[in-house]
Scaffold this active site. Sequence first.
Site, PDB file in Angstrom:
ATOM      1  N   TRP A   1       0.835  -1.209   0.000  1.00 25.08           N
ATOM      2  CA  TRP A   1       0.000   0.000   0.000  1.00 25.08           C
ATOM      3  C   TRP A   1       0.861   1.246   0.000  1.00 25.08           C
ATOM      4  CZ3 TRP A   1      -4.349  -1.275  -1.786  1.00 25.08           C
ATOM      5  CH2 TRP A   1      -5.002  -2.456  -1.402  1.00 25.08           C
TER       6      TRP A   1
ATOM      7  N   ASP B   1      -1.396   6.851   6.313  1.00 25.52           N
ATOM      8  CA  ASP B   1      -2.458   5.915   5.949  1.00 25.52           C
ATOM      9  C   ASP B   1      -2.667   5.020   7.176  1.00 25.52           C
ATOM     10  OD1 ASP B   1      -3.984   3.770   5.071  1.00 25.52           O
ATOM     11  OD2 ASP B   1      -2.766   3.349   3.293  1.00 25.52           O
TER      12      ASP B   1
ATOM     13  N   LYS C   1     -11.612  -1.915   7.572  1.00 27.92           N
ATOM     14  CA  LYS C   1     -10.754  -2.792   8.360  1.00 27.92           C
ATOM     15  C   LYS C   1     -11.162  -2.785   9.834  1.00 27.92           C
ATOM     16  CE  LYS C   1      -8.320  -3.294   4.587  1.00 27.92           C
ATOM     17  NZ  LYS C   1      -7.314  -2.378   4.100  1.00 27.92           N
TER      18      LYS C   1
END
Length: 356
Positions: A99, A166, A190
């Site tokens: 990511w 993030d 998540k």
Amino acid sequence: MKKHNFYAGPSILPQYTIEKSIEGIKEFAGTGLSILEISHRSKEFVACMNDTIALFKELLDIPAGYHVLFLGGGASMQFCMVPMNLMEKKSAYLNTGEWAGKALKEAKLLGNAVEVASSKEQLFNYIPKNYTIPDDADYFHITTNNTIYGTEIKKDMDVKIPLVADMSSDIFSRPVDISKYALIYGGAQKNLAPAGVTFVIVKEDVLGKVSRPLPSMLDYRVHIKGESMFNTPPVFAIFAAQQTLKWLKELGGVGAIQKKNIEKAAILYNEIDRNKLFKPTISDPEDRSLMNICWVMSDNYKELEKPFSDFAKSNGMLGIEGHRSVGGFRASTYNAMPRESVEALVGVMKEFESKN
Ligand SMILES: *Cc1c(COP(=O)(O)O)cnc(C)c1O
């Protein structure tokens, strides 16, 4: 048989969130309508939005001068929105996983985005430590929890330039000193809500400094002004997030959940370290994620990977296969994961060891 949900995302939600969501689908806030069909401009939904933002700010202790936004597009949209809004010429990225690498790739399209350090050569199995952040970059971007590889930056960093994070997969898992960040973002699927909503916590005074024209939908200031209703927000996912935040508050907040998360992770890491069949992929305890716990078969037991996977599944353990890029196993132990499920997984690991 009881199913234990170890999926990495979308992932386990509190039973409270599921039940309140069912109620809200049947009838939302005494309106006689479902949350799925109500106007986002109705006073009842505006109240839900405001309460969700208030809970967000309360639980994370967000200081004045920051805005909380609920947007579409996923964390992946933030990979381009961040550089568009914050980078005039240069930005700096810490490459700790897939990511993080994707975020860097998007930023490179828009300017001089530099990688200050990377752990790629070791399949991202550690967090790089000694590196220099260029003073002339407009911000430094980190990924606090590397969902795929199972590493985590668990302390808030002190850096001289604006810090962007993030936090898709560890938001609300621990207290965060928000004042150290210029911007925090993440997909909610998540640790907070079903898929569909992206949260952004942004410090007002870092905005408005770039010269490029920004399309309205990609301009944080437009969403601040529109109070996350510039266009239709993901109404249902925001409602579900509100339920999760209520649950978390009732439980004692992020400090209380952090304790539980530390305990749960210790139970599983201890077993991975102890069990002769398995070995951890992340060796430094400081770098080990509390949210995504990764392991592989020990060298002498490689051929037991598929049999263990099947055995675990037949015992109700769902979603423990590692990401396709790493293989092995990954158990995601997000906030909503009860300790009992982690203990059940450990029980299965012990039983499989005794059979082999
Ligand atoms: C899942 C994940 C993403 C991608 O989120 P989307 O909402 O699917 O775009 C980005 N970063 C991290 C750390 C993630 O875990």
